[in-house]
Scaffold this motif. Structure first.
Motif, mmCIF file in Angstrom:
data_model
loop_
_atom_site.group_PDB
_atom_site.id
_atom_site.type_symbol
_atom_site.label_atom_id
_atom_site.label_comp_id
_atom_site.label_asym_id
_atom_site.label_seq_id
_atom_site.Cartn_x
_atom_site.Cartn_y
_atom_site.Cartn_z
ATOM 1 N N VAL A 253 0.848 -1.202 0.000
ATOM 2 C CA VAL A 253 0.000 0.000 0.000
ATOM 3 C C VAL A 253 0.881 1.248 0.000
ATOM 4 O O VAL A 253 1.702 1.427 0.903
ATOM 5 N N PRO A 254 0.743 2.137 -0.993
ATOM 6 C CA PRO A 254 1.497 3.400 -0.966
ATOM 7 C C PRO A 254 1.030 4.290 0.194
ATOM 8 O O PRO A 254 -0.170 4.528 0.357
ATOM 9 N N LEU A 255 1.990 4.759 0.998
ATOM 10 C CA LEU A 255 1.675 5.596 2.152
ATOM 11 C C LEU A 255 1.467 7.043 1.716
ATOM 12 O O LEU A 255 2.188 7.546 0.856
ATOM 13 N N MET A 256 0.507 7.723 2.345
ATOM 14 C CA MET A 256 0.159 9.096 1.947
ATOM 15 C C MET A 256 -0.022 9.981 3.176
ATOM 16 O O MET A 256 -1.059 10.611 3.360
ATOM 17 N N GLY A 257 1.003 10.062 4.021
ATOM 18 C CA GLY A 257 0.886 10.873 5.221
ATOM 19 C C GLY A 257 1.494 12.249 5.094
ATOM 20 O O GLY A 257 1.493 13.020 6.046
ATOM 21 N N ASN A 258 2.014 12.591 3.921
ATOM 22 C CA ASN A 258 2.725 13.847 3.728
ATOM 23 C C ASN A 258 2.110 14.554 2.529
ATOM 24 O O ASN A 258 2.388 14.200 1.382
ATOM 25 N N PHE A 259 1.269 15.561 2.772
ATOM 26 C CA PHE A 259 0.467 16.165 1.710
ATOM 27 C C PHE A 259 0.284 17.645 1.980
ATOM 28 O O PHE A 259 0.620 18.150 3.048
ATOM 29 N N HIS A 260 -0.285 18.346 1.006
ATOM 30 C CA HIS A 260 -0.486 19.785 1.150
ATOM 31 C C HIS A 260 -1.733 20.191 0.382
ATOM 32 O O HIS A 260 -2.167 19.500 -0.553
ATOM 33 N N ILE A 261 -2.300 21.341 0.772
ATOM 34 C CA ILE A 261 -3.554 21.827 0.202
ATOM 35 C C ILE A 261 -3.393 23.284 -0.189
ATOM 36 O O ILE A 261 -2.760 24.068 0.534
ATOM 37 N N VAL A 262 -3.971 23.667 -1.336
ATOM 38 C CA VAL A 262 -3.956 25.059 -1.758
ATOM 39 C C VAL A 262 -5.272 25.365 -2.466
ATOM 40 O O VAL A 262 -5.851 24.493 -3.138
ATOM 41 N N ASN A 263 -5.774 26.579 -2.281
ATOM 42 C CA ASN A 263 -6.951 27.036 -3.018
ATOM 43 C C ASN A 263 -6.487 27.518 -4.389
ATOM 44 O O ASN A 263 -5.881 28.586 -4.512
ATOM 45 N N ALA A 264 -6.745 26.709 -5.413
ATOM 46 C CA ALA A 264 -6.214 26.992 -6.744
ATOM 47 C C ALA A 264 -7.007 28.077 -7.459
ATOM 48 O O ALA A 264 -6.427 28.993 -8.047
ATOM 49 N N THR A 265 -8.327 27.985 -7.428
ATOM 50 C CA THR A 265 -9.220 28.976 -8.024
ATOM 51 C C THR A 265 -10.441 29.098 -7.111
ATOM 52 O O THR A 265 -10.563 28.377 -6.118
#
Length: 421
Positions: free
Chosen positions: A364-376
């Motif tokens: 299973v690929p781990l996904m604990g390192n992410f980020h969010i941005v308001n693009a539009t």
């Protein structure tokens, strides 16, 4: 800008259809109209580069067009990363330039410590409207050979570099904090920040004078497009358990500031503030019925809309119970801002788990390192680099597009409100 382009492959998009409102559901709970996902770089076969630490910001021009800048690093082992690279997209993420190194955030020898190299990780770029620049803040890290140097890791602190309006990066500089409470580490690593109306930058530190029982506090900094300087540090929140409180992220919604915090006691924490410096007592993230949410030493981040506040996170689930730290899938749920709890009925998957999290968790690929941005105004992005540490460091970069049912007016910069990205 680099002219070479990385074009998305056909067939990489998966769609979640909008769901109907249930009885008694508030309008803000229907804000997320749909979620789609693009694979930007795929190295699940382990034959190429696995990009990690993928974080975006949006740079507007004088005509209002927004260009995406994403920083990212190759991952080659636990907490071992290559130099920071940058990529750009001027077509809303449909194509990207080829990765180009950011010299300020490369690896450099430490002459006074033979064989040790200084590098920077956990970089977060954010656009700064008042100076028309990008402020990228990371964390210094030290490597020996091809690994994170546990035996002789020196004191750690934030490093920052500035990209000016011409696209040129400054040298990396240390964010100075002369306080013995941070003599072992003080960091804003992986953290979301808030830009205040006068251009000051509000961020949060995790800090400690030893490797355990770290505290968190928010920090108000001045920034003139060149130098970032600490102006004021608020009172600390504490947790006397293992490493303590880690990787805090900030947002502003409905006239209040909010902080979400990683911890190592199988919980995440949240606090609120009227001024961004003095915080309420921290409380564990729970569902709105009071039941606990199992979060195992992993970060959470804010997804902020002008009409609703959301949290993105990993948590324990029957399907992922054997996955390391339950770091797949990524969930999103709406926050009740008054009670500071998650509305259970609003939870949905942002990026699904790939594979069998019970019988074959190493796949299973781990996904604990992410980020969010308001693009539009109509779309926010989550970018995540997945990683399979026991399968040749393989992984992929995913861009999840959260489509809004109502315009997100936070994208419009205001002179009298904090700027949330």
């Amino acid at each position: 800008m680099i002219s070479r382009r990385h074009i998305l492959k056909a067939g990489t998009i998966a769609m979640l259809l909008p769901r109907a409102l249930s009885a008694g559901e508030s309008p803000s709970q229907s804000l997320i109209q749909s979620i789609s996902r693009d694979t930007l770089w795929d190295n699940l076969d382990g034959k190429g580069v696995t990009w990690f630490q993928t974080r975006c910001c949006m740079i507007p021009d004088s005509n209002g067009k927004r260009t995406a800048l994403m920083t990212m690093q190759e991952i080659a082992g636990s907490d071992y990363y290559g130099g920071v690279h940058e990529v750009y997209s001027d077509d809303r993420g449909k194509s990207w330039t080829e990765p180009d190194p950011v010299a300020a955030f490369g690896q450099y020898p430490m002459p006074e410590h033979e064989g040790l190299r200084r590098a920077v990780c956990d970089v977060v770029p954010e656009y700064h409207p008042e100076t028309n620049s990008v402020l990228a803040i990371g964390l210094v890290v030290f490597y020996r050979g091809e690994r994170f140097s546990k035996a002789d890791q020196l004191a750690r602190y934030p490093m920052y570099a500035v990209r000016d309006s011409n696209g040129q990066w400054s040298q990396a500089r240390k964010l100075e904090w002369d306080d013995p409470r941070g003599s072992n580490i003080y960091a804003n690593n992986c953290g979301q920040r808030v830009t205040l109306p006068n251009g000051d930058v509000l961020l949060a530190f995790t800090f400690g004078d030893k490797p355990i029982h770290r505290s968190v506090a928010s920090v108000r900094c001045t920034f003139d497009g060149n130098s970032l300087k600490i102006k004021e540090v608020g009172p600390a929140l504490e947790l006397k358990h293992k490493r303590g409180l880690l990787e805090p992220s900030l947002t502003w919604y409905g006239g209040r500031f909010y902080m979400t915090i990683r911890a190592e006691d199988d919980h995440g924490y949240v606090a609120a503030s009227e001024d961004g410096l003095n915080w309420s007592d921290k409380q564990q993230w729970t569902w709105d019925d009071g039941s606990p949410i199992g979060m195992s030493t992993t970060q959470q981040h804010w997804l902020t809309h002008s009409e609703g506040l959301f949290l993105v996170y990993n948590r324990r689930d029957d399907a992922n119970r054997n996955v390391i730290r339950w770091r797949s899938p990524l969930f999103v749920a709406e926050v009740d801002p008054k009670r500071m709890v998650l509305k259970r009925e609003t939870e949905r998957v942002v990026v699904p788990m790939q594979g069998d999290g019970v019988n074959k968790p190493n796949e299973v690929p781990l996904m604990g390192n992410f980020h969010i941005v308001n693009a539009t105004e109509s779309e926010s992005w989550l970018t995540v680099g997945s990683w399979r540490p026991r399968m040749n460091e393989s992984g992929a970069v995913t861009l999840a597009r959260i489509q809004w049912a109502q315009p997100n007016t936070l994208v419009r910069q205001s002179l009298d409100k904090p700027y949330v990205q």
